[in-house]
Design an enzyme around this catalytic site. Structure first.
Site, PDB file in Angstrom:
ATOM      1  N   HIS A 274       0.543  -1.450  -0.239  1.00 11.95           N
ATOM      2  CA  HIS A 274      -0.270  -0.113  -0.174  1.00 11.95           C
ATOM      3  C   HIS A 274       1.105   1.448  -0.094  1.00 11.95           C
ATOM      4  O   HIS A 274       0.628   2.488   0.775  1.00 11.95           O
ATOM      5  CB  HIS A 274      -0.947  -0.189   1.501  1.00 11.95           C
ATOM      6  CG  HIS A 274      -2.113  -0.896   1.156  1.00 11.95           C
ATOM      7  ND1 HIS A 274      -3.268  -0.413  -0.017  1.00 11.95           N
ATOM      8  CD2 HIS A 274      -2.324  -2.523   1.483  1.00 11.95           C
ATOM      9  CE1 HIS A 274      -3.856  -1.522   0.686  1.00 11.95           C
ATOM     10  NE2 HIS A 274      -3.316  -2.671   1.107  1.00 11.95           N
ATOM     11  N   ASP A 337      -0.793  -4.427   6.004  1.00 12.04           N
ATOM     12  CA  ASP A 337      -1.734  -5.422   5.874  1.00 12.04           C
ATOM     13  C   ASP A 337      -1.294  -5.842   3.991  1.00 12.04           C
ATOM     14  O   ASP A 337      -0.580  -4.766   3.465  1.00 12.04           O
ATOM     15  CB  ASP A 337      -2.888  -4.562   4.840  1.00 12.04           C
ATOM     16  CG  ASP A 337      -3.052  -3.431   4.843  1.00 12.04           C
ATOM     17  OD1 ASP A 337      -4.380  -3.006   4.187  1.00 12.04           O
ATOM     18  OD2 ASP A 337      -1.746  -2.415   5.442  1.00 12.04           O
ATOM     19  N   GLU A 338      -1.380  -6.887   3.464  1.00 10.80           N
ATOM     20  CA  GLU A 338      -2.059  -7.416   1.834  1.00 10.80           C
ATOM     21  C   GLU A 338      -0.677  -7.525   1.517  1.00 10.80           C
ATOM     22  O   GLU A 338      -0.772  -6.062  -0.440  1.00 10.80           O
ATOM     23  CB  GLU A 338      -3.577  -6.046   1.149  1.00 10.80           C
ATOM     24  CG  GLU A 338      -4.073  -6.218   1.944  1.00 10.80           C
ATOM     25  CD  GLU A 338      -5.681  -5.788   1.025  1.00 10.80           C
ATOM     26  OE1 GLU A 338      -6.754  -6.302   0.055  1.00 10.80           O
ATOM     27  OE2 GLU A 338      -5.194  -4.803   1.203  1.00 10.80           O
ATOM     28  N   SER A 339       0.757  -7.497   1.807  1.00 11.52           N
ATOM     29  CA  SER A 339       1.926  -7.125   1.387  1.00 11.52           C
ATOM     30  C   SER A 339       2.082  -8.405   0.364  1.00 11.52           C
ATOM     31  O   SER A 339       3.072  -8.968   0.401  1.00 11.52           O
ATOM     32  CB  SER A 339       2.791  -7.020   2.027  1.00 11.52           C
ATOM     33  OG  SER A 339       2.808  -6.105   2.888  1.00 11.52           O
ATOM     34  N   HIS A 340       1.028  -8.505  -0.838  1.00 10.67           N
ATOM     35  CA  HIS A 340       1.343  -9.380  -1.229  1.00 10.67           C
ATOM     36  C   HIS A 340       2.264  -9.596  -2.481  1.00 10.67           C
ATOM     37  O   HIS A 340       2.422 -10.784  -3.212  1.00 10.67           O
ATOM     38  CB  HIS A 340      -0.242  -9.504  -2.615  1.00 10.67           C
ATOM     39  CG  HIS A 340      -1.271  -9.182  -1.583  1.00 10.67           C
ATOM     40  ND1 HIS A 340      -1.293  -9.902  -0.430  1.00 10.67           N
ATOM     41  CD2 HIS A 340      -2.347  -9.068  -1.898  1.00 10.67           C
ATOM     42  CE1 HIS A 340      -2.679  -9.763   0.060  1.00 10.67           C
ATOM     43  NE2 HIS A 340      -3.208  -9.113  -1.240  1.00 10.67           N
TER      44      HIS A 340
END
Ligand code: IFG
Length: 526
Positions: A274, A337-340
């Site tokens: 993000h 979060d969401e550190s894909h």
């Protein structure tokens, strides 16, 4: 000496006069404090069946000379003045007044149940609010406003009378962390909108404002050592609008406003994912040394800081140092979060190192529940939003949990499929769904002792202005406030929805553009 006929006539006159007085009151005279619709529901309420009447000459008396308590007295006066038209002078007094005032004192709330407890004793002669701390007084002031007629919240002078049912309220919160989050990155909201959002939290005794200050679409807080973060990274938003950012002076103004409402600001710099706005602002933050394009879409999980480069940690240290110096509260939120597109073997040492940086600057870490993959520092809090395994992993490391389960507490979830705004990836959240759950039993393996409190995040991919904020936040916010304040054993939807129904008039009086859920028996204005 009057004769029998005259005394009968006199008695008849007295009866007529009393009837006229009662009828001319124009409103039901409140005489049962336990029937008032207070949200959050107080711990205990006893009624004595009479009422106190606010009059043009009613003063607000404050015990002692404490500037802080006088300020709370002035806040109360400012809340009551517009609709009553009364002067409501705020005066310091050495001893307890006899009658005819609202009296605020720090002489203790009758039971020492934490620093937000208060006791409110209303008699025909006196309204006495006592607490052990100014925060407790401030929470009690919200109750005073709620046991006055809903018209008290109107911005213009109303016909009274302004009566308060008599009795005693003893009250204190169940959880110490009761908050909401505003995502100012996807869409930017100016200082006045943030202050109005803060007012909503204060009315319902919430005490944390979490600001999601950075994401892929926008960097919203001025960092003097990295000016391009806001010059470039703050220049747009979802949909390509002009974006914006808070100068450090404006952020300080927001923090002070929150502090004056006994609300702690928790600033979030989301990382390592993000981060497109930062990656677009500084080429050196990218592993390939190339600055990214600004992003105005709504995808997630495509960006990552370059966790292997030293400059990344200098950047983070500069950001955290400046942010910590502007933030009196104990927490810095590091996202996580969401550190894909960050490899797990890179993510873990990154989160470990960022925690060190935050602690080195004197703050405690909060992060979304994925941070439980790393080694959590002793006071780190994991914010549970989507993955119960992560929450349990955090608890097994001794961390506390902040409960924000998306399918119960995400304010950007649509009420139902007809809601024009919001998303529904976590499900639809009608008012009853948002209220009817208990954080302490929501996830197996996580009990009340592991939980610091509750927070309701409003993500703003689809939310563009204060009216839309109000529509998604109301009427669900009071329910989250009650979940944080009132023990689950004292809560049930059937009883709550009637109280909430009475708050429709208050929302209207405050100009709040709320969703009129069909599940709630909204009361008509009297
Ligand atoms: N998940 C993302 C948010 C936001 C949200 C929208 C978290 C922690 C979906 N991360 O919630 O950035 O896009 O509902």
């Amino acid at each position: 000496m009057i004769n029998k006929r005259q005394s009968q006539a006199l008695r008849a006159l007295i009866v007529i006069f009393v009837l006229i007085v009662l009828v001319s009151c124009g409103q039901k005279t409140p005489s049962d404090l336990s029937k008032e619709s207070i949200i959050p529901k107080p711990v205990s309420v006893t009624t004595t069946g009479e009422y106190f009447t606010l009059r043009p000459g009613t003063d607000i008396s404050v015990q002692g000379e404490s500037e802080e308590v006088l300020k709370i007295g002035q806040y109360l006066a400012d809340r009551l003045k517009p609709s009553t038209g009364f002067k409501l002078n705020v005066k310091a007094t050495a001893k307890e007044p006899k009658r005819g005032v609202i009296y605020l004192t720090l002489s203790g709330s009758g039971q020492n149940s934490g620093d937000e407890s208060y006791e409110l004793i209303v008699t025909r002669k006196l309204v006495k609010l006592s607490a052990t701390t100014p925060a407790g007084l401030f929470r009690g002031v919200q109750t005073i406003a709620q046991i006055l007629p809903a018209g008290i919240e109107l911005p213009a002078k109303q016909e009274g009378p302004w009566k308060i049912a008599t009795g005693t309220i003893n009250d204190y919160p169940n959880y110490s962390y009761r908050g909401a989050m505003l995502d100012v990155s996807r869409h930017f909201f100016g200082v006045d909108d943030v202050k109005r959002f803060t007012d909503f939290l204060a009315y319902y005794k919430m005490n944390v404002l979490h600001l999601h200050l950075s994401d892929d679409q926008g960097w919203r807080i001025e960092i003097k050592s990295w000016p391009n973060l806001t010059i470039h990274g703050g220049s747009t938003q979802v949909g390509g609008g002009k974006g914006g950012f808070y100068t450090q002076e404006q952020y300080t103004d927001i923090v002070q406003y929150a502090k004056d409402h006994y609300i702690t600001v928790v600033p979030e710099i989301d990382m390592p994912g993000h981060t497109n706005a930062a990656l677009a602002s500084s080429a050196e933050l990218n592993c390939d040394g190339k600055a990214r394009e600004l992003y105005t879409g709504t995808d997630v999980g495509f960006s990552t800081l370059c966790t292997g480069n030293e400059i990344t940690y200098k950047f983070i240290d500069d950001v955290i140092r400046e942010l910590a110096s502007l933030t009196p509260g104990p927490y810095i939120h590091i996202g996580g979060d969401e550190s894909h597109v960050t490899k797990t073997e890179d993510y873990i040492p990154f989160i470990n190192r960022v925690q060190e940086i935050v602690v080195a600057h004197g703050k405690q870490v909060i992060g979304w529940d994925e941070i439980a993959l790393a080694s959590l520092k002793p006071n780190t809090i994991a914010q549970c939003w989507a993955n119960e395994k992560n929450a349990n992993a955090a608890v097994s490391q001794g961390a506390k949990i902040l409960m924000s389960p998306a399918r119960k507490a995400y304010l950007d979830m649509q009420y139902d499929r007809s809601t024009k705004l919001g998303l529904h990836w976590a499900g639809y959240i009608e008012v009853d769904v948002g209220y009817n759950w208990d954080p302490a039993t929501f996830i197996s393996g996580i009990s009340k002792d592991n939980i610091v409190g509750i927070e309701a995040p409003l993500w703003t991919e689809t939310i563009t202005n204060i009216d839309e904020i109000e529509y998604m936040v109301f009427p669900r916010l009071p329910g989250y406030a009650e979940i944080g304040w009132t023990p689950a054993a004292s809560r049930n939807w059937e009883e709550y929805m009637t109280r909430l129904g009475k708050h429709g008039e208050r929302f209207k009086a405050m100009g709040i553009d709320y969703y009129q859920s069909k599940l709630v028996p909204w009361s008509e204005a009297k």
